[in-house]
Write a protein that holds these residues in place. Structure first.
Motif, short mmCIF file in Angstrom:
data_model
loop_
_atom_site.label_atom_id
_atom_site.label_comp_id
_atom_site.label_asym_id
_atom_site.label_seq_id
_atom_site.Cartn_x
_atom_site.Cartn_y
_atom_site.Cartn_z
N GLN A 1 -1.85 -8.63 -4.88
CA GLN A 1 -1.56 -9.21 -4.36
C GLN A 1 -3.91 -8.91 -4.55
N VAL A 2 -4.07 -7.79 -4.10
CA VAL A 2 -5.32 -7.29 -3.75
C VAL A 2 -5.99 -6.93 -5.17
N LYS A 3 -5.22 -6.70 -6.37
CA LYS A 3 -5.71 -7.25 -7.90
C LYS A 3 -6.34 -8.15 -7.63
N ALA B 1 0.25 -0.24 8.75
CA ALA B 1 1.23 -1.48 7.79
C ALA B 1 2.24 -1.27 7.43
N ASP B 2 2.95 -2.23 7.82
CA ASP B 2 3.91 -3.34 7.39
C ASP B 2 4.74 -2.30 6.40
N ARG B 3 3.64 -2.20 4.84
CA ARG B 3 4.31 -2.27 3.61
C ARG B 3 4.72 -0.79 4.57
N ARG B 4 5.35 -0.27 2.95
CA ARG B 4 5.39 1.39 2.67
C ARG B 4 4.55 1.47 1.63
N ARG B 5 4.12 2.82 1.38
CA ARG B 5 3.08 3.35 0.59
C ARG B 5 3.20 2.68 -0.64
N GLY B 6 3.88 2.83 -1.93
CA GLY B 6 4.41 2.39 -3.18
C GLY B 6 3.98 1.23 -2.66
N ASP B 7 4.33 -0.19 -2.10
CA ASP B 7 3.87 -0.95 -1.62
C ASP B 7 3.05 -1.27 -1.18
N ASN B 8 2.21 -1.06 -0.88
CA ASN B 8 0.82 -1.34 -0.29
C ASN B 8 -0.37 -1.03 -0.85
N GLY B 9 -0.90 -2.23 -1.02
CA GLY B 9 -2.07 -2.94 -1.80
C GLY B 9 -3.05 -1.73 -1.55
N GLU C 1 -6.64 5.26 -2.65
CA GLU C 1 -6.50 6.16 -3.94
C GLU C 1 -7.05 6.04 -5.58
N ARG C 2 -6.52 4.77 -5.83
CA ARG C 2 -7.06 4.43 -7.61
C ARG C 2 -9.12 4.44 -6.98
N LEU C 3 -10.00 4.06 -6.37
CA LEU C 3 -11.13 4.84 -5.78
C LEU C 3 -11.37 5.77 -5.42
N ILE D 1 -18.73 -1.71 -6.54
CA ILE D 1 -17.63 -1.51 -5.11
C ILE D 1 -17.81 -0.27 -4.61
N ALA D 2 -18.11 -0.33 -3.86
CA ALA D 2 -18.55 0.61 -2.73
C ALA D 2 -17.45 0.87 -1.65
N VAL D 3 -16.68 1.65 -1.03
CA VAL D 3 -16.34 1.94 0.00
C VAL D 3 -16.33 3.00 0.75
#
Length: 245
Positions: A173-175, A196-204, A210-212, A220-222
């Motif tokens: 969804q984030v992508k 978060a209501d989603r676990r790490r592997g499924d958290n957008g 982590e990618r950034l 893209i600014a973080v």
């Protein structure tokens, strides 16, 4: 009274009426509340600079509750709309369903169904617009409330897209959201990975953060906010410490 004298009297009456009338073009304009993005911490300053940077097309801000992520993002969006830097504001948020609170069971149309999730965003707008003005902008699609699931295939041009609470979105969804950006637009992604209501592997949001961390992407600014940036209420910092694992 002769016809000539009657005509003169009527002319004087018309002239007096005209002189006592204010043309719409001469009427004083209603004062518009000025929007100034005022950071209160160094990290908030980095966020404000990113929001105002025309070369930062996507702004990702992560931090705990009360640090001003949503508030500053919406302030910047309203400022851009008022100053003509964009044509509309698009609000989106993952509609995480809790127990029986599903979209289908909520009353009203799609906007009404999404209102509980977008209320924090609309609360900021109410500081600058009357409720009836906000409703008019929603009807005219100057302000759009768009569920994340309905964004696939769309392109947003000359828009500010505020994606709030994105720790509840999936990586896909984030992508998908970030690839919806069109010319003249800015996307602001906010969230708190600790809520978060989603676990790490499924958290957008965690996936994107982590990618950034490992690669810098032009445009893209973080911005990372911390507990020391909490401005909502002093006790929130203590609450966060209380629940630290």
């Amino acid at each position: 009274m002769s016809r000539n004298r009657a005509a003169k009297a009527q002319k004087r009456m018309i002239q007096a009426t005209v002189e006592n009338t204010i043309a719409f073009t001469q009427a004083p304009k209603a004062a518009s509340r000025r929007i100034d993005l005022v950071p209160r911490t160094r990290n908030q300053e980095q966020l404000v600079l990113a929001l105002q940077n025309p070369d930062a097309h996507i702004v990702v801000t992560v931090g705990p509750a009360g640090t001003g992520k949503t508030y500053l993002a919406m302030q910047a969006a309203v400022k851009a709309l008022k100053e003509g830097d964009c044509d509309r504001i698009v609000m989106t948020r993952p509609a995480v369903e809790v127990e029986d609170e599903r979209h289908g069971f909520l009353p009203g149309n799609l906007v009404a169904k999404m209102e509980p999730w977008t209320r924090p965003l609309l609360d900021v707008m109410r500081e600058y617009y009357r409720p009836q003005d906000i409703m008019a902008m929603i009807e005219d699609q100057v302000v759009e409330i768009a569920p994340l699931a309905f964004m696939r295939g769309r392109t947003f041009k000359n828009s500010w897209i505020i994606a709030d609470e994105m720790q509840n979105a999936t990586p896909a969804q984030v992508k998908m959201l970030m690839t919806r950006i069109g010319s003249g637009s800015k996307i602001v992604i906010t969230g708190d990975v600790e809520q978060a209501d989603r676990r790490r592997g499924d958290n957008g949001l965690i996936d994107l953060s982590e990618r950034l961390e490992h690669s810098s992407v032009p445009g893209i600014a973080v911005c990372r906010l911390q507990a020391r940036d909490v401005q909502r209420h002093p006790i929130i910092g203590s609450v966060l410490k209380l629940y630290e694992s």
